[in-house]
Design a protein around this motif. Structure first.
Motif, PDB file in Angstrom:
ATOM      1  N   SER A  60      36.973  31.429  39.464  1.00 10.36           N
ATOM      2  CA  SER A  60      37.892  32.102  38.539  1.00 10.36           C
ATOM      3  C   SER A  60      37.921  33.602  38.801  1.00 10.36           C
ATOM      4  O   SER A  60      38.997  34.226  38.800  1.00 10.36           O
ATOM      5  CB  SER A  60      37.467  31.833  37.097  1.00 10.36           C
ATOM      6  N   PHE A  61      36.745  34.183  39.013  1.00 16.78           N
ATOM      7  CA  PHE A  61      36.671  35.616  39.298  1.00 16.78           C
ATOM      8  C   PHE A  61      37.389  35.936  40.608  1.00 16.78           C
ATOM      9  O   PHE A  61      38.118  36.926  40.716  1.00 16.78           O
ATOM     10  CB  PHE A  61      35.211  36.044  39.350  1.00 16.78           C
ATOM     11  N   ASN A  62      37.200  35.082  41.615  1.00 16.88           N
ATOM     12  CA  ASN A  62      37.853  35.278  42.904  1.00 16.88           C
ATOM     13  C   ASN A  62      39.375  35.198  42.756  1.00 16.88           C
ATOM     14  O   ASN A  62      40.117  36.030  43.290  1.00 16.88           O
ATOM     15  CB  ASN A  62      37.356  34.242  43.901  1.00 16.88           C
ATOM     16  N   TRP A  63      39.847  34.193  42.014  1.00 20.25           N
ATOM     17  CA  TRP A  63      41.286  34.033  41.783  1.00 20.25           C
ATOM     18  C   TRP A  63      41.845  35.241  41.025  1.00 20.25           C
ATOM     19  O   TRP A  63      42.908  35.762  41.361  1.00 20.25           O
ATOM     20  CB  TRP A  63      41.533  32.751  40.990  1.00 20.25           C
ATOM     21  N   PRO A 106      30.753  32.162  51.458  1.00 20.20           N
ATOM     22  CA  PRO A 106      30.362  31.534  50.197  1.00 20.20           C
ATOM     23  C   PRO A 106      31.031  32.246  49.030  1.00 20.20           C
ATOM     24  O   PRO A 106      31.350  33.430  49.101  1.00 20.20           O
ATOM     25  CB  PRO A 106      28.839  31.702  50.179  1.00 20.20           C
ATOM     26  N   LEU A 107      31.198  31.534  47.933  1.00 23.21           N
ATOM     27  CA  LEU A 107      32.103  31.961  46.877  1.00 23.21           C
ATOM     28  C   LEU A 107      31.601  33.123  46.029  1.00 23.21           C
ATOM     29  O   LEU A 107      32.382  33.977  45.620  1.00 23.21           O
ATOM     30  CB  LEU A 107      32.416  30.764  45.969  1.00 23.21           C
ATOM     31  N   GLY A 108      30.290  33.175  45.732  1.00 23.80           N
ATOM     32  CA  GLY A 108      29.780  34.180  44.793  1.00 23.80           C
ATOM     33  C   GLY A 108      30.053  35.606  45.221  1.00 23.80           C
ATOM     34  O   GLY A 108      30.752  36.350  44.539  1.00 23.80           O
ATOM     35  N   ARG A 109      29.513  35.980  46.373  1.00 20.92           N
ATOM     36  CA  ARG A 109      29.712  37.347  46.844  1.00 20.92           C
ATOM     37  C   ARG A 109      31.132  37.569  47.346  1.00 20.92           C
ATOM     38  O   ARG A 109      31.617  38.697  47.345  1.00 20.92           O
ATOM     39  CB  ARG A 109      28.688  37.686  47.933  1.00 20.92           C
ATOM     40  N   ARG A 110      31.785  36.514  47.776  1.00 20.03           N
ATOM     41  CA  ARG A 110      33.169  36.677  48.226  1.00 20.03           C
ATOM     42  C   ARG A 110      34.054  37.143  47.084  1.00 20.03           C
ATOM     43  O   ARG A 110      34.926  38.000  47.275  1.00 20.03           O
ATOM     44  CB  ARG A 110      33.702  35.348  48.781  1.00 20.03           C
ATOM     45  N   ALA A 111      33.839  36.599  45.885  1.00 18.19           N
ATOM     46  CA  ALA A 111      34.647  37.012  44.741  1.00 18.19           C
ATOM     47  C   ALA A 111      34.453  38.497  44.450  1.00 18.19           C
ATOM     48  O   ALA A 111      35.423  39.234  44.224  1.00 18.19           O
ATOM     49  CB  ALA A 111      34.285  36.174  43.512  1.00 18.19           C
ATOM     50  N   LEU A 112      33.203  38.937  44.482  1.00 13.01           N
ATOM     51  CA  LEU A 112      32.919  40.340  44.210  1.00 13.01           C
ATOM     52  C   LEU A 112      33.482  41.225  45.312  1.00 13.01           C
ATOM     53  O   LEU A 112      34.080  42.282  45.036  1.00 13.01           O
ATOM     54  CB  LEU A 112      31.405  40.547  44.079  1.00 13.01           C
ATOM     55  N   THR A 113      33.304  40.828  46.563  1.00 15.58           N
ATOM     56  CA  THR A 113      33.821  41.614  47.673  1.00 15.58           C
ATOM     57  C   THR A 113      35.333  41.694  47.630  1.00 15.58           C
ATOM     58  O   THR A 113      35.925  42.746  47.898  1.00 15.58           O
ATOM     59  CB  THR A 113      33.372  41.008  49.014  1.00 15.58           C
ATOM     60  N   GLN A 134      25.907  34.372  50.436  1.00 18.67           N
ATOM     61  CA  GLN A 134      25.425  33.796  49.189  1.00 18.67           C
ATOM     62  C   GLN A 134      24.296  32.830  49.499  1.00 18.67           C
ATOM     63  O   GLN A 134      24.473  31.829  50.186  1.00 18.67           O
ATOM     64  CB  GLN A 134      26.552  33.062  48.453  1.00 18.67           C
ATOM     65  N   ALA A 135      23.116  33.149  49.003  1.00 22.07           N
ATOM     66  CA  ALA A 135      21.962  32.313  49.260  1.00 22.07           C
ATOM     67  C   ALA A 135      21.993  31.084  48.381  1.00 22.07           C
ATOM     68  O   ALA A 135      22.578  31.087  47.303  1.00 22.07           O
ATOM     69  CB  ALA A 135      20.690  33.102  48.986  1.00 22.07           C
ATOM     70  N   VAL A 187      24.750  37.780  40.565  1.00 22.48           N
ATOM     71  CA  VAL A 187      25.929  37.454  41.369  1.00 22.48           C
ATOM     72  C   VAL A 187      25.717  36.190  42.199  1.00 22.48           C
ATOM     73  O   VAL A 187      26.576  35.306  42.262  1.00 22.48           O
ATOM     74  CB  VAL A 187      26.307  38.645  42.278  1.00 22.48           C
ATOM     75  N   ASP A 188      24.561  36.090  42.832  1.00 25.97           N
ATOM     76  CA  ASP A 188      24.297  34.923  43.681  1.00 25.97           C
ATOM     77  C   ASP A 188      24.062  33.661  42.871  1.00 25.97           C
ATOM     78  O   ASP A 188      23.998  32.571  43.451  1.00 25.97           O
ATOM     79  CB  ASP A 188      23.098  35.197  44.579  1.00 25.97           C
ATOM     80  N   GLU A 189      23.897  33.794  41.568  1.00 24.75           N
ATOM     81  CA  GLU A 189      23.657  32.642  40.723  1.00 24.75           C
ATOM     82  C   GLU A 189      24.894  32.250  39.912  1.00 24.75           C
ATOM     83  O   GLU A 189      24.812  31.432  38.997  1.00 24.75           O
ATOM     84  CB  GLU A 189      22.498  32.933  39.751  1.00 24.75           C
TER      85      GLU A 189
END
Length: 542
Positions: free
Chosen positions: A355-358, A424-431, A5-6, A345-347
């Motif tokens: 929340s998405f990750n949870w 980082p949280l953004g892409r981690r949630a999607l992955t 995540q940049a 996603v990165d933003e």
């Protein structure tokens, strides 16, 4: 790296040492491969598709297929040609025809993912393509169609490369023209004239935007049309040469796909179908795409947003106006939605990403736990209430242990390892969402595939009928009164003489009922799928 995540104020450009494209390839393999082999044709579409493929396997003329004497026009034949080539090639090493045909679906899906990845990179920069692929793989509507013997995957793949070609046309018109010609050929020979005409008309529509209002783009479009039309027209010419009567039937009632034919052309007005399907079919791409559009609302005049939004709206209108609506028509919409979602996603704000990750961990983790729990209950035959509930649908024995169990353990272990990586949280949630969905798919395939196959396969019905007809193979059986799926299964699994044309003169006929037929002298044979009491078949003399 999939989960990089940049920072919000710099472009996405992870350091070279952090770039691990093999993780994406591993994810794609674990998503694509499970379910492609090891089971008989299932609903929807697989029995019909295998009957058509089987026809091409045993006939030298590949112009038009038939099932029990009834020509099949619902889909152009490109998918079945490729599936037949796979069957012929892999039969030398003992691969079952339906497994080989399903592997051709894997090839089409791999090509589609490649096209989406290239489009994402072209629109949003280097290393954004893999994010587009992860988003597409996470869509809930894709696993069914991405693992079935169905020509619907051709439309998805063609549309992915279509968007890439249009995005590429601004910078590299010659290469875009070649790709666009290939897309037109695929749509004309693998989908319908309506899909191909949509692609041409939308490509022309792009002239309203300054970035595409160039002479080079005009040359690109003209070149693509001139290359593709003569090649694609060879199939229509072959059909007309083979049988002018069949050509007229195709032209009048089937040429325009979801809109009918030249004589039966019609426009539908069921506008509620698409929203009802898209809300779950495209999760999580749809909310992420909406977030991207909102976030970059002041930049929507940029070429990438103009292309993606206009193609999304145009294709959505196409689906809503179709007279024959189905989930297969919705598949191409996943491409622009996944690409739109890539930009946002990165933003994602920290709270939304968390929340998405949870939600990903809890929902799919609980789903995986349920799959394991149900499997262990069926193996141990306790608790009885749960076992009796599932036995109503399928009373086949749950095999133990199998290689599927080993595979289920492997995907569970890999998923657990992914959860403990610091990212980082953004892409981690999607992955985590896509990895969790891949885990559930892997568990269902590894633990339940043979059990599900026992209940969904028509093979026992076909083999039972074939055994009854031993010594009477020359007798024709009228199958015009039963549904297309079981008819296609009987064609594929047996060598009986079947006729689905109405008004035929076969001495025997098969009747399909919702209730089990009574044992009377008029019932020569009866059968049903294991665990299915609502689809019963019986053989009678006329």
């Amino acid at each position: 790296m999939l989960t990089y995540q940049a920072p919000l104020d710099v472009p996405i450009n992870p350091a070279k040492g952090q770039d691990k494209p093999w993780l994406l390839l591993l994810l794609c393999c674990f998503w694509l491969i499970p379910g492609l082999v090891g089971h008989d044709p299932w609903k929807p579409d697989e029995n019909v598709s295998m009957a058509i493929t089987s026809y091409f396997m045993h006939n030298s003329n590949w112009t038009i297929a038939s099932i029990a004497g009834v020509p099949q026009f619902s889909q152009a034949p490109l998918y079945f040609w490729v599936a037949t080539l796979f069957v012929n090639a892999l039969s030398w090493i003992g691969v079952a025809p339906h497994d080989a045909a399903r592997l051709s679906t894997g090839l089409w899906m791999a090509l589609g993912l490649w096209g989406v990845g290239l489009a994402g990179r072209e629109l949003f920069g280097r290393r954004s393509g893999r994010l587009s692929v992860v988003i597409l793989l996470g869509c809930l509507g894709l696993p069914l169609w991405g693992h079935h013997i169905s020509p619907a995957v051709v439309l998805l793949t063609g549309f992915a490369w279509y968007v890439y070609a249009l995005a590429l046309a601004i910078k590299k018109p010659l290469r875009a023209g070649i790709i666009l010609a290939g897309v037109f050929i695929v749509l004309l020979t693998g989908a319908s004239w309506a899909d191909a005409l949509f692609a041409v008309l939308f490509a022309v529509f792009l002239f309203v935007f300054p970035q595409w209002r160039k002479f080079s783009y005009l040359i690109t479009l003209i070149t693509a049309i001139l290359i593709s039309i003569p090649i694609a027209a060879l199939w229509g010419y072959s059909l007309k040469t083979h049988s002018n009567e069949l050509f007229q039937v195709w032209w009048r009632y089937y040429a325009w796909g979801a809109f009918g034919g030249a004589r039966s052309f019609a426009i539908g007005y069921s506008f509620g179908f698409l929203p009802a399907v898209l809300l779950w079919f495209s999760w999580p791409a749809l909310p992420l795409a909406a977030w991207s559009v909102y976030l970059f609302r002041k930049e929507l005049s940029q070429p990438r947003w103009q292309l993606l939004l206009s193609v999304l709206l145009a294709k959505a209108l196409f689906v809503m106006l179709a007279i024959h609506q189905s989930e297969a028509l919705v598949l191409p919409l996943l491409v622009p939605l996944a690409l739109l979602a890539t930009g946002g996603v990165d933003e994602l704000r920290r709270g939304a990403a968390a929340s998405f990750n949870w939600f990903s961990l809890v929902t799919l983790g609980f789903a995986a736990f349920l799959v394991w729990f149900v499997w262990m209950s069926l193996v141990a035959e306790t608790p009885l209430a749960l076992v009796n509930y599932f036995t109503r649908f399928n009373d086949a024995n749950m095999p133990w242990p199998t290689w599927g169990f080993v595979f289920a353990l492997l995907v569970t272990a890999i998923w657990g390892r992914v959860l403990f990586r610091k990212q980082p949280l953004g892409r981690r949630a999607l992955t985590n969402w896509t990895s969790g969905l891949t885990l559930v798919i892997g568990l269902l395939v590894g633990l339940f595939q043979s059990w599900i196959d026992a209940g969904k396969s028509y093979r026992p019905v076909a083999e039972s009928l074939s055994a009854f007809m031993q010594g009477q193979e020359g007798q024709c059986i009228d199958v015009s009164a039963i549904a297309k799926d079981p008819t296609a299964a009987l064609v594929y699994f047996t060598e009986l003489q079947l006729d689905a044309k109405s008004g035929n003169h076969c001495p025997l006929y098969i009747k399909q009922t919702a209730e089990k037929p009574a044992a009377t002298p008029t019932v020569l044979w009866s059968g049903h799928r294991l665990g299915d009491q609502k689809e019963n078949f019986s053989l009678h003399a006329k």
